[in-house]
Enzyme design. Structure first.
Site, PDB file in Angstrom:
ATOM      1  N   HIS A 133       5.751 -12.256   5.806  1.00 55.67           N
ATOM      2  CA  HIS A 133       5.666 -11.771   4.431  1.00 55.67           C
ATOM      3  C   HIS A 133       7.059 -11.522   3.886  1.00 55.67           C
ATOM      4  O   HIS A 133       7.977 -11.176   4.627  1.00 55.67           O
ATOM      5  CB  HIS A 133       4.840 -10.479   4.328  1.00 55.67           C
ATOM      6  CG  HIS A 133       5.237  -9.416   5.294  1.00 55.67           C
ATOM      7  ND1 HIS A 133       4.872  -9.452   6.631  1.00 55.67           N
ATOM      8  CD2 HIS A 133       5.961  -8.276   5.139  1.00 55.67           C
ATOM      9  CE1 HIS A 133       5.357  -8.384   7.243  1.00 55.67           C
ATOM     10  NE2 HIS A 133       6.040  -7.651   6.364  1.00 55.67           N
ATOM     11  N   ILE A 180       0.824  -1.221   0.000  1.00 53.21           N
ATOM     12  CA  ILE A 180       0.000   0.000   0.000  1.00 53.21           C
ATOM     13  C   ILE A 180       0.855   1.268   0.000  1.00 53.21           C
ATOM     14  O   ILE A 180       0.390   2.336  -0.406  1.00 53.21           O
ATOM     15  CB  ILE A 180      -0.962  -0.024   1.213  1.00 53.21           C
ATOM     16  CG1 ILE A 180      -2.177   0.852   0.961  1.00 53.21           C
ATOM     17  CG2 ILE A 180      -0.255   0.361   2.507  1.00 53.21           C
ATOM     18  CD1 ILE A 180      -3.305   0.624   1.960  1.00 53.21           C
TER      19      ILE A 180
HETATM   20  P1  5GP Z   1       6.993  -4.919   7.593  1.00 58.76           P
HETATM   21  O1  5GP Z   1       7.473  -3.638   8.170  1.00 58.76           O
HETATM   22  O2  5GP Z   1       6.076  -5.656   8.558  1.00 58.76           O
HETATM   23  O3  5GP Z   1       8.069  -5.784   7.034  1.00 58.76           O
HETATM   24  O4  5GP Z   1       6.123  -4.525   6.326  1.00 58.76           O
HETATM   25  C1  5GP Z   1       4.749  -4.307   6.342  1.00 58.76           C
HETATM   26  C2  5GP Z   1       4.353  -3.736   5.005  1.00 58.76           C
HETATM   27  O5  5GP Z   1       2.936  -3.833   4.890  1.00 58.76           O
HETATM   28  C3  5GP Z   1       4.711  -2.263   4.796  1.00 58.76           C
HETATM   29  O6  5GP Z   1       5.547  -2.131   3.651  1.00 58.76           O
HETATM   30  C4  5GP Z   1       3.356  -1.570   4.619  1.00 58.76           C
HETATM   31  O7  5GP Z   1       3.391  -0.525   3.672  1.00 58.76           O
HETATM   32  C5  5GP Z   1       2.458  -2.725   4.186  1.00 58.76           C
HETATM   33  N1  5GP Z   1       1.056  -2.570   4.542  1.00 58.76           N
HETATM   34  C6  5GP Z   1       0.567  -2.204   5.764  1.00 58.76           C
HETATM   35  N2  5GP Z   1      -0.778  -2.197   5.739  1.00 58.76           N
HETATM   36  C7  5GP Z   1      -1.141  -2.582   4.485  1.00 58.76           C
HETATM   37  C8  5GP Z   1      -2.414  -2.760   3.856  1.00 58.76           C
HETATM   38  O8  5GP Z   1      -3.479  -2.574   4.438  1.00 58.76           O
HETATM   39  N3  5GP Z   1      -2.400  -3.168   2.552  1.00 58.76           N
HETATM   40  C9  5GP Z   1      -1.238  -3.392   1.871  1.00 58.76           C
HETATM   41  N4  5GP Z   1      -1.345  -3.787   0.604  1.00 58.76           N
HETATM   42  N5  5GP Z   1      -0.012  -3.228   2.440  1.00 58.76           N
HETATM   43  C10 5GP Z   1       0.022  -2.823   3.728  1.00 58.76           C
END
Ligand code: 5GP
Length: 126
Positions: free
Chosen positions: A110, A40
């Site tokens: 992820h 997103i």
């Molecule tokens: P992390 O920091 O956990 O490795 O990455 C989480 C990722 O999830 C971030 O890059 C953030 O932009 C993405 N993200 C968070 N909420 C959403 C959402 O509701 N939809 C999508 N498509 N991505 C999200």
């Protein structure tokens, strides 16, 4: 805010909601064990998230407790997405944040896939 990568699994996390269809995503690819969709808040021209369909908090959880079929299906999905997006010739980067030190924000395992430009140094330099 960064989260622990060690659980317990929170079924109300945002990716669990995406998997249940409770909130939308821009889907790219799906197989029995994985779903891929656009981030997103993209940090590169191409920024895709690939997630397992099972409830795993982090890479540590997934790699130690997922079945062989899930690990194979998920890993192949990552490669399929890169291929579908035409990134193999130019190259791309995979990244997974596990826990606090890495800044993991969503407690559902992820992999980030980045591409579409020269991506610069591997890590931010302090
Ligand atoms: P992390 O920091 O956990 O490795 O990455 C989480 C990722 O999830 C971030 O890059 C953030 O932009 C993405 N993200 C968070 N909420 C959403 C959402 O509701 N939809 C999508 N498509 N991505 C999200």
């Amino acid at each position: 805010m960064a989260v622990s990568g060690r659980g317990p699994y929170d079924p109300q996390n945002i990716f669990a909601k995406i998997l249940r269809g409770e909130i939308p995503c821009r889907k790219i690819y799906e197989n029995d064990h994985a779903l891929a969709f656009h981030d997103i808040a993209p940090k590169a021209p191409v920024h895709v998230l690939i997630i397992p369909k099972g409830a795993y908090v982090s890479f540590a959880d997934f790699s130690s407790t997922a079945s062989d079929a899930e690990i194979a299906g998920f890993t192949r999905a990552v490669g399929q997405v890169a291929s579908l997006l035409g990134l193999e010739d130019a190259g791309y980067r995979l990244l997974s944040n596990m826990g606090m030190a890495a800044g993991q924000e969503v407690p559902h395992f992820h992999i980030h896939l980045f591409g579409g430009a020269a991506l610069g140094p591997m890590l931010h330099r302090h």
